[in-house]
Design an enzyme around this catalytic site. Structure first.
Site: not given
Length: 374
Positions: A96, A124, A131, A181, A213, A236-238, A355
């Site tokens: 994508e 990934c 995700c 990924g 990222s 990408s902390l989250h 994603c």
């Protein structure tokens, strides 16, 4: 996990490597520049279209290289003018690429800011529980040529909308490597692709407008800091504490915040540029005021920008986004201490824009059709 195609993609060649290949067959060095000019500036879609090349050379190129390793199979546009391109690779894998348009402040609804989001892997391996990209695991890495091909497909699409003139990639404000990924897990192909993307003989896109990222691969963050082109970094902390982050991001067990944050700070200090902290807001998971306060402290220490992203629902997963009131309350905690923060609004929520979701949906549909034929 790599795929070896019958012919390597021309989009993975640098000026140096293509020149060497041409010299092996006795061609003058300037032919490499001519060929790459056809690919990236004139955007030839066939070898025969490269009219200033001798026919024997065009025949050799056709026998030796794949001009475009990705085919556009689906283009979905959301109500907020986010475009998702679904591309099929030579082995049938799907990836994508997303075009995000957003109005600039003070210019009303003129969607003038444009960002391209590209993928680096099919699937990934990071295992982030929220995700869609990792639901089916990692299938394989993309080659540099397959990464670059995504940008060319965007150019092809934009050219079709303005047929009188080629769209310049420079008309896009940013390119973010935030698609399917973990980019830093495919490091060599990533750097080669970004070199081609940045080069004058390639797509000529400035390194300062390219953001890579990562979920937090500390050794690779430090390696990226040493790259001469100086790309921007997003994390990408989250989760603003190890307790929360480990529940949703397995990478935190190998690289907890005590290891990750110093590496991010070292990167920032070396390049003198603001880091972005990506933070997907998930209802009841990481949207508490305590998490907001911890995130605020991290951002202040790193002098980082925070990008708050309400969760895009993924089919088969129970997570959901917080209410708008809760999102704003979270953001206000950061704003109160003058943290630079963006609270993203709808971006493709109606076109499977989480994603990897469009890829998974299409693969399921293909499996159903295949089963129906047996």
């Amino acid at each position: 996990m790599k795929f070896t195609p019958a012919k390597p993609p021309l989009t993975g060649e640098t000026l140096e490597s293509l020149t060497a290949r041409l010299r092996e067959r006795g061609e003058p060095a300037f032919r490499a520049s001519q060929i790459l000019d056809w690919v990236y500036k004139k955007r030839a879609r066939s070898w025969d279209g490269m009219t200033n090349l001798p026919k024997p050379l065009r025949t050799w190129l056709d026998d030796t290289f794949d001009l475009m390793p990705a085919t556009l199979v689906l283009n979905k546009q959301s109500a907020d003018v986010t475009d998702k391109l679904l591309l099929e690779l030579r082995d049938g894998s799907l990836i994508e690429t997303v075009i995000i348009r957003a109005p600039q402040e003070g210019v009303g609804q003129d969607h003038s800011r444009k960002t391209i989001c590209i993928s680096t892997q099919v699937g990934c391996a990071m295992g982030c529980v929220f995700c869609a990209s990792g639901l089916a695991g990692l299938k394989r890495d993309l080659s540099a040529g397959e990464i670059v091909a995504q940008l060319l497909q965007v150019c092809y699409r934009e050219d079709a909308l303005t047929p009188r003139a080629h769209m310049e990639l420079a008309s896009f404000d940013n390119i973010v490597v935030m698609g399917m990924g973990e980019p830093l897990a495919n490091y060599d192909a990533l750097i080669r692709a970004l070199t081609i993307l940045n080069a004058d003989w390639g797509l000529g896109f400035g390194a300062r407008r390219i953001t890579v990222s990562t979920s937090g691969l500390v050794p690779k963050i430090l390696q990226l800091a040493d790259e001469p082109l100086g790309f921007r970094l997003a994390i990408s902390l989250h989760g603003a504490t190890d307790e929360v982050r480990e529940k949703i991001m397995p990478v935190n067990k190998a690289f907890p915040l005590a290891k990750l944050l110093p590496a991010v700070k070292a990167f920032s200090e070396k390049h003198g540029r603001m880091i972005t902290l990506e933070f997907i807001l998930i209802d009841g998971v990481n949207d508490s005021l305590e998490q907001a306060e911890k995130l605020r402290d991290i951002a202040l220490d790193l002098h980082a920008h925070v990008n708050l992203i309400p969760y895009n629902t993924v089919e088969g997963l129970a997570w959901k986004r917080p209410s708008i009131t809760r999102q704003e309350r979270f953001a206000d905690v950061l704003r109160a201490r003058r943290v630079s923060v963006t609270l993203r609004r709808e971006k493709g929520h109606d076109i499977d824009a989480a994603c990897g979701q469009l890829r998974l949906k299409t693969e399921k549909e293909r499996q159903v059709l295949a089963a129906a034929k047996t």
